[in-house]
Enzyme design. Structure first.
Site, PDB file in Angstrom:
ATOM      1  N   LYS A  87      10.518 -18.738  37.181  1.00  0.00           N
ATOM      2  CA  LYS A  87       9.993 -17.345  37.903  1.00  0.00           C
ATOM      3  C   LYS A  87       8.798 -18.254  39.452  1.00  0.00           C
ATOM      4  O   LYS A  87       8.672 -18.908  38.500  1.00  0.00           O
ATOM      5  CB  LYS A  87       9.039 -16.739  36.615  1.00  0.00           C
ATOM      6  CG  LYS A  87       8.282 -15.572  37.477  1.00  0.00           C
ATOM      7  CD  LYS A  87       7.076 -14.745  36.808  1.00  0.00           C
ATOM      8  CE  LYS A  87       6.611 -13.715  37.377  1.00  0.00           C
ATOM      9  NZ  LYS A  87       5.739 -13.068  36.757  1.00  0.00           N
ATOM     10  N   SER A 162       6.277  -8.204  36.855  1.00  0.00           N
ATOM     11  CA  SER A 162       6.240  -8.541  37.552  1.00  0.00           C
ATOM     12  C   SER A 162       7.744  -9.602  37.533  1.00  0.00           C
ATOM     13  O   SER A 162       7.861 -10.061  38.808  1.00  0.00           O
ATOM     14  CB  SER A 162       5.175  -9.582  38.045  1.00  0.00           C
ATOM     15  OG  SER A 162       4.792 -10.370  37.049  1.00  0.00           O
ATOM     16  N   SER A 186       4.368  -8.045  32.115  1.00  0.00           N
ATOM     17  CA  SER A 186       5.208  -8.393  33.116  1.00  0.00           C
ATOM     18  C   SER A 186       6.654  -9.772  32.995  1.00  0.00           C
ATOM     19  O   SER A 186       8.125 -10.008  33.367  1.00  0.00           O
ATOM     20  CB  SER A 186       4.356  -9.666  34.235  1.00  0.00           C
ATOM     21  OG  SER A 186       4.610  -8.393  35.061  1.00  0.00           O
TER      22      SER A 186
HETATM   23  N1  GLN Z   1       2.264  -4.399  35.531  1.00  0.00           N
HETATM   24  C1  GLN Z   1       1.357  -5.050  35.843  1.00  0.00           C
HETATM   25  C2  GLN Z   1       0.316  -5.663  36.765  1.00  0.00           C
HETATM   26  O1  GLN Z   1       0.779  -4.983  37.764  1.00  0.00           O
HETATM   27  C3  GLN Z   1       1.071  -6.323  34.599  1.00  0.00           C
HETATM   28  C4  GLN Z   1       1.266  -7.521  36.045  1.00  0.00           C
HETATM   29  C5  GLN Z   1       1.761  -9.046  34.770  1.00  0.00           C
HETATM   30  O2  GLN Z   1       1.738  -8.594  33.686  1.00  0.00           O
HETATM   31  N2  GLN Z   1       1.927  -9.641  35.680  1.00  0.00           N
HETATM   32  O3  GLN Z   1      -0.826  -5.748  36.826  1.00  0.00           O
END
Ligand code: GLN
Length: 494
Positions: A87, A162, A186
């Protein structure tokens, strides 16, 4: 090398990490051949999927050759010569680390994150860096500066976020594994929406050193694979104490692979009332089917309640933005990344560099976070959220006195259409309704493929007590021996 000339290569991308390791050990394939095969696959498929923002072909060839030399010199190891994708939130020495943002589009990391260094030392070969929501803020990969990632199961749908690029890459078999991070879901949410296995370990189990911070008390690194057995192999190499991360926990790392085979007889699995209430009937049927598999494997299942769990999403959307507003203050146009043209003075430099460098969702989080931390609002929002967080943590602790694992859905729905939710932040935030609780409590959780709705993959989530990764992987592996959801591949991506 073309696929036509080497029929055996056509199957290489279907192989698990374990199978590839055996082929490498027997000398039936070299890491260089495997790496070239996957680089060719990335070249063919990435223009469609947009799963990678950087392809590090030259470094990959060099790393694969090194792995082959190490093996020839008598070394062995389960990840020696196995390709992966990181990532783009993990710092990679000498390689652009963009975090999905214009702010870091020109940032070449000067060192490796601990996760990167450990996997490199184990001999894994980085093929490139995965697309992601900007600074890991999002549930659909649409906030990336580099454009949305396409879901391999339906190119009109999001892969989740994400870590959507990592999930899509593993689902499309561009690499046998990819790293991810999970602050509120995410890893698990994109794993569910792309039909792969994803684990978020206990907070503190894997080092956050060199992982660009979003919300430091919630962020945790983990991995995407096609099976729980492969996840055990990778987590083994990633986990463990790191003196460079002050929240890293100094506990021995158990042998995750050795634990995979344990019987589930007598295992107590709790079904969360808060998760099943109001669940879409087809999703509920998948969860019931998963419970039935576990019962057939000897587990006992019981319904239970975590009364404060419904407060997870509002609590998270105070705590995470607060920490993000503080963490992202380091991007000032001076020290890292993007700098505006011709600043008039220092204030203009700050304002325009941040105004032009950050996207809309990141700005929304920074503003929310600054607000909840500001004098007069701190007690009403931030402090209150911290108290609710403690109640949620206590609920999990009490639950794990009665059961070994909790089971529930990973997401409310399958993958949605690109564009469908991006203009409505609250609807987008509700994608994480089932995943955020584990982050607030710091407990490990895993998503594994558990069926389909409308031809799209759905995940089943397992949540365990702190440091019970071995138990999660064991349960998921036994489930995967009894089912074949995880073996399904996206049609059209052959
Ligand atoms: N979707 C969540 C957010 O937008 C979690 C994102 C994540 O786990 N990095 O914060």
């Amino acid at each position: 090398m073309s696929l036509e000339n080497h029929p055996k290569d056509a199957m290489l991308h279907d192989r698990s990490i374990g199978e590839l390791g055996a082929l490498l050990d027997r000398g039936e394939v070299s890491s260089l051949e495997l790496t070239r095969h996957l680089l060719a696959r990335i070249e063919a498929l990435n223009p469609v999927l947009n799963a990678l923002v950087s392809v590090t072909a030259a470094q990959a060839i060099a790393a694969a050759s090194l792995a082959d030399r190490r093996r020839a010199a008598g070394e062995s190891g389960p990840l020696l010569g196995i390709p992966l994708i990181h990532k783009d939130i993990f710092c990679t020495d000498g390689v652009r680390t963009s975090c999905g943002s214009r702010m870091l589009d020109n940032f070449i990391a000067p060192y490796d994150a601990t996760v990167v260094a450990r996997l490199k030392a184990a001999g894994a070969v980085m093929l490139g860096k995965a697309n992601m929501d900007e600074f890991a803020m999002g549930s659909s990969n649409e906030t990336s500066f580099y454009g949305p990632v396409k879901n391999p199961w339906d190119l009109g749908k999001v892969p989740g976020g994400s870590s959507g690029g990592s999930a899509a890459a593993v689902a499309a078999r561009l690499a046998p594994f990819a790293t991810g991070t999970d602050t509120g879901g995410s890893i698990r949410q994109p794993a569910a929406l792309t039909g792969v296995t994803g684990i978020k370990p206990t907070y503190g189990r894997v080092s956050r050193y060199g992982m660009i911070a979003f919300a430091s008390s919630l962020d945790q690194a983990g991995v995407f694979t096609r099976s729980a057995a492969d996840a055990a192999t990778v987590l083994q190499a990633m986990a463990g104490f790191d003196p460079r991360d002050s929240t890293s926990v100094d506990l021995p790392v158990p042998d995750y692979r050795a634990a995979l085979g344990a019987s589930l007889k007598g295992l107590k699995i709790g079904l969360l009332k808060e998760f099943s209430d109001g669940l879409e009937p087809r999703n509920a049927a998948l969860i019931e089917a998963a419970l039935e598999v576990f019962r057939s494997l000897g587990a006992e299942t019981l319904e239970m309640s975590l009364p404060n769990l419904p407060l997870s999403v509002p609590t998270y959307y105070v705590v995470a933005p607060a920490e993000c507003s503080s963490n992202l203050s380091r991007f000032d146009g001076v020290r890292f990344g993007y700098r505006c043209e011709d600043p008039r003075d220092l204030m203009d430099l700050y304002k325009r560099s941040r105004g032009e460098g950050f996207g809309a969702e990141v700005k929304r989080r920074i503003m929310t976070g600054t607000y909840v931390l500001s004098a007069g609002y701190f007690d009403a929002y931030y402090l209150k959220a911290q108290k609710v967080r403690q109640l949620i943590t206590n609920d999990f602790r009490a639950a794990f006195e009665r059961v070994d694992l909790l089971l529930g859905p990973t997401t409310p729905t399958p993958a949605f259409a690109i564009g469908a939710k991006i203009d409505d932040p609250v609807t987008m935030y509700l994608n994480d309704i089932y995943t955020i609780g584990a982050n607030l409590a710091g407990v490990p959780a895993l998503s594994m493929p558990g069926g389909f709705i409308d031809g799209l993959p759905m995940g089943v989530q397992l949540i365990g007590p702190h440091f019970a990764e071995a138990r999660l992987l064991n349960a998921a592996h036994q489930y995967q021996l009894a089912t074949d959801w995880h073996d399904r591949v996206a049609p059209g991506i052959t």
